[in-house]
Scaffold this active site. Structure first.
Site, PDB file in Angstrom:
ATOM      1  N   PHE A  67       0.704  -1.328  -0.121  1.00 40.77           N
ATOM      2  CA  PHE A  67      -0.001  -0.037   0.045  1.00 40.77           C
ATOM      3  C   PHE A  67       0.581   1.203  -0.090  1.00 40.77           C
ATOM      4  CE2 PHE A  67       0.604  -0.489   4.658  1.00 40.77           C
ATOM      5  CZ  PHE A  67       1.072   0.727   4.797  1.00 40.77           C
ATOM      6  N   LYS A 124      -1.271  -7.529  -8.680  1.00 40.09           N
ATOM      7  CA  LYS A 124      -2.047  -7.592  -7.551  1.00 40.09           C
ATOM      8  C   LYS A 124      -1.597  -6.583  -6.502  1.00 40.09           C
ATOM      9  CE  LYS A 124      -3.142  -8.431  -3.789  1.00 40.09           C
ATOM     10  NZ  LYS A 124      -3.485  -7.552  -2.723  1.00 40.09           N
ATOM     11  N   GLU A 156      -5.304  -3.761  -1.775  1.00 35.73           N
ATOM     12  CA  GLU A 156      -6.707  -3.542  -1.709  1.00 35.73           C
ATOM     13  C   GLU A 156      -7.028  -2.099  -1.004  1.00 35.73           C
ATOM     14  OE1 GLU A 156      -6.307  -6.344   1.682  1.00 35.73           O
ATOM     15  OE2 GLU A 156      -5.152  -6.006  -0.179  1.00 35.73           O
ATOM     16  N   SER A 181       5.886  -6.751   4.209  1.00 34.53           N
ATOM     17  CA  SER A 181       6.660  -6.978   5.590  1.00 34.53           C
ATOM     18  C   SER A 181       7.293  -8.479   5.448  1.00 34.53           C
ATOM     19  CB  SER A 181       5.466  -6.991   6.555  1.00 34.53           C
ATOM     20  OG  SER A 181       4.431  -8.196   6.514  1.00 34.53           O
ATOM     21  N   CYS A 228       9.746   1.366   3.438  1.00 38.54           N
ATOM     22  CA  CYS A 228      10.583   0.529   3.831  1.00 38.54           C
ATOM     23  C   CYS A 228      11.902   1.195   3.906  1.00 38.54           C
ATOM     24  CB  CYS A 228      10.610  -0.612   2.998  1.00 38.54           C
ATOM     25  SG  CYS A 228      11.229  -0.356   1.372  1.00 38.54           S
ATOM     26  N   GLU A 279       9.428  -3.303  13.295  1.00 31.74           N
ATOM     27  CA  GLU A 279       9.006  -2.092  12.215  1.00 31.74           C
ATOM     28  C   GLU A 279       7.801  -1.594  12.464  1.00 31.74           C
ATOM     29  OE1 GLU A 279       9.248  -2.096   7.469  1.00 31.74           O
ATOM     30  OE2 GLU A 279       8.605  -3.954   8.168  1.00 31.74           O
TER      31      GLU A 279
END
Length: 510
Positions: free
Chosen positions: A163, A187, A190, A240, A295, A395
């Site tokens: 995202f 993909k 969402e 992640s 990240c 994180e």
């Protein structure tokens, strides 16, 4: 550009529903499941998005696989023309895409434009496919025998993106995959899916044949279907570390190539001889850009004791000038992606105090330039964080900057190297010897010297070490083309020469 949506009732209201993109246009699929897509600056549902079933994924893969052979056989110049056209269209319409990113992710417009610019770098790199996919040739390896290698596409590939960069991360992968002659099923997350279908429509406008690029929206069911589908030959993933490990092991168990980029806990080591003004600017920029949802964000400043007090003061002073609010209003930092994520990140501030950390700036108290219902958490600075605390270990993926005080260079490098992550790191110093020693000794994949976010340019490759990268290759750059092609070695002997006839016209590439 037309939006690929349909309309259906949700509760007592009617919201647009974002469709999949398959076969060159919007496609609803068979599944009736949907998920809400929020405007995080307002805390309201802006639309719904389709959630694909395993059967929907199978149908999308079948359509993409049927379109692949013609694209595989297209000439290099044909593929190059499509990519050049896509690059021009994306550059012309970047303002439209930036507003989509701000509306669904929450990042401010300037950050959205930066994301698009870094994605465009990869598109431009992919336009050099003629050079990057060529093989090698050895004449007369044995008497009358020549040996040469070919770089060929691998087929249908899957891209699963996160995202936090709805445009840039897909652009790390699909331009290179398409340039190499593959077909792609994307993909996206969402949580902010519209950018993916927007780029799919732009590829179609650029001349990409129908079916070669598909977008399937969904959750874990769609992810698992891609990981397990026998016609999907490779998977590119960013997310992640626990999910990256799952994606890598599951895809590999089903015979696929994998590049799975995981999480991070990035440290910035500040030595006593560093320019503290530069270091403080860098810590704020790298810690709070995109609300810390990167990240490559700096989440830990390792401050040598001799300069720690001064550095913390300078960072706090700069934080006081930041405006948190709606990304369309010219603010410095926007909201977090969801309310649940906002609450999770805010929980670490409470944890820090209980663990002995000192909360210098508390983002829970921030004044907001935006709607009160948004998912807000202001920039947060926590000093004297113990390395045993979850605030240091986890994180957090939010606007929380921790300061860990260290005795010196060796202490700082020891902490970095003991981390299970190895994505990015930075050192701030004016000592060239210390910098050279650091870049050699630190066990991290991407290193900055007086550069806080050392994301490589497109013609190098992106990826970390240790629990920050799983699979066969890093993203984009030379390793990207290696990942999306397979090498074939040919050994040949020709005893009789052939004659091709006469043609005095200037040769053309078609």
């Amino acid at each position: 550009m037309t939006e690929s949506t349909s309309t259906a009732p949700t509760g007592s209201s009617t919201l647009p529903i974002l469709d999949h993109w398959v076969g060159g246009g919007a496609w609803p699929g068979a599944s009736s499941r949907t998920a809400p897509v929020y405007d995080p600056a307002r805390g309201t549902v802006a639309r719904e998005v389709r959630l694909a079933s395993a059967d929907d994924v199978a149908d999308a893969v079948a359509t993409t696989a049927a379109a692949w052979p013609a694209w595989r056989d297209a000439s290099i110049s044909r593929r190059q023309a499509v990519l050049f056209s896509f690059r021009e269209l994306l550059n012309e319409r970047k303002d439209e895409l930036a507003r989509i990113l701000t509306a669904e992710h929450g990042k401010v417009l300037a950050d959205a434009h930066g994301e698009i610019a870094r994605g465009l770098e990869v598109v431009e790199f992919a336009c050099g496919l003629g050079h990057l996919t060529k093989g090698a040739y050895t004449e007369n390896a044995s008497t009358g025998v020549d040996v040469y290698t070919l770089r060929q596409p691998i087929g249908v590939v899957g891209v699963i993106s996160p995202f936090n960069f709805p445009a840039m991360v897909p652009l790390w992968f699909f331009p290179i995959a398409l340039a190499a002659g593959n077909a792609v099923v994307l993909k996206p997350s969402e949580k902010d899916p519209t950018a993916a279908t927007w780029m799919a429509a732009l590829l179609a406008e650029a001349g990409l044949p129908d079916g070669v690029f598909s977008v399937v929206h969904g959750d874990k069911e769609a992810v698992d279907a891609l990981l397990e589908h026998p016609e999907v030959r490779a998977i590119s993933f960013v997310g992640s570390t626990p999910i990256a490990r799952y994606v890598s092991s599951t895809a590999a168990a089903h015979g696929k190539r994998v590049q799975a980029l995981g999480g991070a806990k990035n440290h910035m080591l500040v030595l006593p001889d560093a320019d503290l003004e530069l270091a403080a600017d860098a810590a704020v920029n790298a810690g709070f850009g995109s609300a810390g949802e990167r990240c490559m964000a700096i989440s830990v400043v390792l401050a040598v004791d001799a300069v720690a007090d001064a550095l913390v003061d300078k960072i706090a002073d700069r934080m006081a000038t930041l405006r948190t609010g709606d990304g369309l209003r010219g603010c410095d930092m926007g909201p977090l992606i969801t309310r649940a994520h906002r609450d999770r990140v805010a929980g670490y501030i409470e944890t820090a105090g209980a663990d002995g950390g000192v909360v210098v700036v508390d983002g829970r108290d921030v004044d907001i330039d935006g709607d009160a219902g948004g998912f807000w958490l202001g920039p947060t600075l926590i000093d004297r964080v113990p390395t045993s605390s979850a605030v240091y270990r986890d994180e957090i993926f939010g606007p929380v900057l921790s300061v860990v005080r260290v005795a010196g260079y060796e202490d700082g490098v020891g902490i970095i190297n003991s981390s299970p992550y190895g994505n990015g790191t930075a050192i701030f110093t004016n000592d060239g010897g210390a910098a050279r020693r650091f870049q050699r000794e630190v066990q991290v994949g991407m290193v900055g010297v007086n550069v806080p976010i050392p994301v490589p340019v497109a013609y190098h490759s992106f990826g970390g070490w240790k629990a920050s990268l799983f699979g066969d290759a890093k993203a984009y750059g030379p390793q990207g083309f290696d990942f999306f092609t397979q090498e074939k070695a040919v050994t040949s002997r020709w005893l009789d020469p052939s004659h091709g006839g006469l043609n005095l016209g200037f040769p053309r590439n078609t």
